[in-house]
Design an enzyme around this catalytic site. Structure first.
Site, PDB file in Angstrom:
ATOM      1  N   VAL A  18       0.839  -1.209   0.000  1.00 46.92           N
ATOM      2  CA  VAL A  18       0.000   0.000   0.000  1.00 46.92           C
ATOM      3  C   VAL A  18       0.872   1.256   0.000  1.00 46.92           C
ATOM      4  CG1 VAL A  18      -1.718   1.324   1.302  1.00 46.92           C
ATOM      5  CG2 VAL A  18      -1.955  -1.156   1.109  1.00 46.92           C
ATOM      6  N   ASP A  39      10.336   2.497   6.948  1.00 46.14           N
ATOM      7  CA  ASP A  39       9.798   1.158   7.237  1.00 46.14           C
ATOM      8  C   ASP A  39      10.600   0.550   8.383  1.00 46.14           C
ATOM      9  OD1 ASP A  39       7.935  -0.963   5.482  1.00 46.14           O
ATOM     10  OD2 ASP A  39       9.450  -1.958   6.728  1.00 46.14           O
ATOM     11  N   ALA A  84       1.355  -5.209  10.921  1.00 45.17           N
ATOM     12  CA  ALA A  84       1.739  -6.619  10.880  1.00 45.17           C
ATOM     13  C   ALA A  84       0.632  -7.395  10.184  1.00 45.17           C
ATOM     14  CB  ALA A  84       1.925  -7.123  12.298  1.00 45.17           C
ATOM     15  N   ARG A  92      -8.141 -12.267  15.600  1.00 50.42           N
ATOM     16  CA  ARG A  92      -8.306 -10.912  15.049  1.00 50.42           C
ATOM     17  C   ARG A  92      -7.967  -9.872  16.108  1.00 50.42           C
ATOM     18  NH1 ARG A  92     -13.538  -9.848  11.222  1.00 50.42           N
ATOM     19  NH2 ARG A  92     -12.545  -8.186  10.067  1.00 50.42           N
ATOM     20  N   SER A 123      -3.595   1.936   7.799  1.00 48.20           N
ATOM     21  CA  SER A 123      -3.463   0.565   8.319  1.00 48.20           C
ATOM     22  C   SER A 123      -4.780   0.111   8.944  1.00 48.20           C
ATOM     23  CB  SER A 123      -2.369   0.504   9.384  1.00 48.20           C
ATOM     24  OG  SER A 123      -1.216   1.170   8.955  1.00 48.20           O
ATOM     25  N   ASP A 152     -14.060   2.592  -0.149  1.00 47.26           N
ATOM     26  CA  ASP A 152     -15.357   1.926  -0.318  1.00 47.26           C
ATOM     27  C   ASP A 152     -16.291   2.799  -1.161  1.00 47.26           C
ATOM     28  OD1 ASP A 152     -14.808  -0.036   2.237  1.00 47.26           O
ATOM     29  OD2 ASP A 152     -14.184   2.027   2.564  1.00 47.26           O
ATOM     30  N   ALA A 154     -15.321   4.915  -3.430  1.00 47.94           N
ATOM     31  CA  ALA A 154     -14.840   4.855  -4.817  1.00 47.94           C
ATOM     32  C   ALA A 154     -15.356   3.583  -5.494  1.00 47.94           C
ATOM     33  CB  ALA A 154     -13.307   4.868  -4.839  1.00 47.94           C
ATOM     34  N   ARG A 155     -15.333   2.484  -4.745  1.00 49.57           N
ATOM     35  CA  ARG A 155     -15.861   1.225  -5.295  1.00 49.57           C
ATOM     36  C   ARG A 155     -17.351   1.373  -5.600  1.00 49.57           C
ATOM     37  NH1 ARG A 155     -12.563  -2.204  -0.737  1.00 49.57           N
ATOM     38  NH2 ARG A 155     -10.755  -2.699  -2.032  1.00 49.57           N
ATOM     39  N   HIS A 179     -14.929   1.134   8.201  1.00 48.67           N
ATOM     40  CA  HIS A 179     -14.317   0.517   7.021  1.00 48.67           C
ATOM     41  C   HIS A 179     -14.239  -0.974   7.342  1.00 48.67           C
ATOM     42  CE1 HIS A 179     -11.690  -0.418   3.702  1.00 48.67           C
ATOM     43  NE2 HIS A 179     -10.731  -0.822   4.511  1.00 48.67           N
TER      44      HIS A 179
END
Ligand SMILES: NC(=O)c1ccc[n+]([C@@H]2O[C@H](COP(=O)([O-])OP(=O)(O)OC[C@H]3O[C@@H](n4cnc5c(N)ncnc54)[C@H](O)[C@@H]3O)[C@@H](O)[C@H]2O)c1
Length: 318
Positions: A18, A39, A84, A92, A123, A152, A154-155, A179
């Site tokens: 990303v 990073d 990560a 989750r 993230s 979302d 845009a989709r 989201h």
């Protein structure tokens, strides 16, 4: 207040799929003067920055390089895509806790540099991590935002334009809320060429059962990430463009209305949670929430999203 940022310096934290796709798209737009990659793996960021920088003869003028925490000091926007991946057997919630700890440590470094930047979190889970980043920073709420439901939406606009056979530029539409699975389309805010969707569908009369078609489009938006991840393991092109859109409106003080994730403080009757709602975005981040007059079922869906996110935030504290 005197602001100490260099004009149009963007720092990207997390140089993975990303982060690097966003950097590549941003460079081609010519919106930033400097793009800095950071990073956890310095070597990886160095490789990504070199690879991107070798395209310099073909971008509009921009500098691209690997950076360090001092680069936060004069950045105008800091985009966080670090995170990560879920380890085998990891729950989750355990992943959320891990990513919240990563976010908190990045925010600590940004704050230590006395940065005046806008933090934009991409993230996942983006609404939770935006809240964590905001609280950890102690900054004004407009300066710490998440990508929310910009991707979302845009989709949603893409699918509506395909279905209706209309230029996507003529489709105004928003997905709001988390989201994630509880997000929903705000049909009351959906317009084609200024015509409200409820008026447009009977006018167009192309499909017989437009209510059914709406449900299909809604589900397709919600399933998008799952499908793409099944096909190729990750999503990064469209989120890269969505991040360029958000960063562009901040750098140019464009005041575009985008459903970024922002802290609600009584708007829509909700408090102390970050989620995707329409905001005027410009220099300094989210400048104003547009408290749209949602329909009762849309308000219920937004409240449901908020309570799902607040449950996760509670579990994070345990
Ligand atoms: N908001 C959205 O709409 C959206 C869409 C797609 C993906 N995402 C999210 O974006 C994030 C990144 O996805 P990706 O595909 O690029 O993953 P990736 O694994 O390719 O990249 C993540 C990078 O973060 C780095 N990283 C980890 N800890 C770090 C730290 N403490 N400091 C700096 N860097 C660190 C890793 O080294 C890695 O390079 C994920 O959380 C993903 O779920 C969000």
């Amino acid at each position: 207040m005197e602001l100490n940022w260099k004009s149009r310096k963007v720092v990207v934290v997390g140089a993975g799929a990303v982060g690097s796709t966003f950097a590549y798209a941003l460079a081609q737009k010519g919106l930033a003067e400097e793009i800095i990659l950071i990073d956890a793996s310095h070597d990886f960021a160095e490789g990504q920055a070199l690879d991107l920088a070798h395209g310099l003869p073909y971008y509009p003028s921009v500098q691209i390089r690997v950076g360090q925490s001092q680069d936060y000091a004069d950045a105008q926007v800091i985009v966080i895509t670090a995170g990560a991946k879920q380890a085998p057997g990891e729950s989750r919630l355990a992943l959320v806790k891990k990513n919240a700890a990563i976010l908190a440590s990045i925010v600590d470094e940004i704050v230590a540099q006395e940065s005046q930047a806008v933090i934009l979190v991409a993230s996942n889970p983006v609404d939770i991590l935006t809240y964590v980043a905001l609280k950890r920073s102690g900054w004004p709420k407009g300066r710490v935002i998440g990508s929310g439901t910009v991707l979302d939406s845009a989709r949603f606009r893409y699918l509506l334009s395909q279905h209706c056979g209309v230029d996507v530029g003529n489709v105004h539409a928003y997905f709001l809320g988390e989201h994630g699975d509880s997000e929903f389309p705000a049909w009351s805010m959906t317009h084609i060429a200024g015509v409200a969707m409820d008026d447009y569908c009977p006018l167009c009369n192309k499909c017989q059962a437009w209510q059914y078609e709406r449900e299909k489009i809604t589900q397709a938006v919600k399933d998008s990430a799952y499908h793409i991840i099944n096909y190729k393991g990750a999503t990064y092109f469209a989120i890269g463009m969505a991040l360029v859109r958000i960063v562009g409106t901040i750098l140019q003080d464009q005041r575009s209305v985008l459903p970024v994730s922002t802290l609600l403080d009584g708007e829509y009757g909700l408090q102390d949670v970050c989620l995707g709602v329409p905001c005027v975005v410009g220099q300094g981040g989210a400048r104003q929430i547009v408290a749209a007059p949602l329909l009762p079922d849309e308000k219920t869906a937004l409240s449901k999203s908020a309570s799902i996110l607040q449950d996760v935030l509670k579990q994070l504290e345990e």
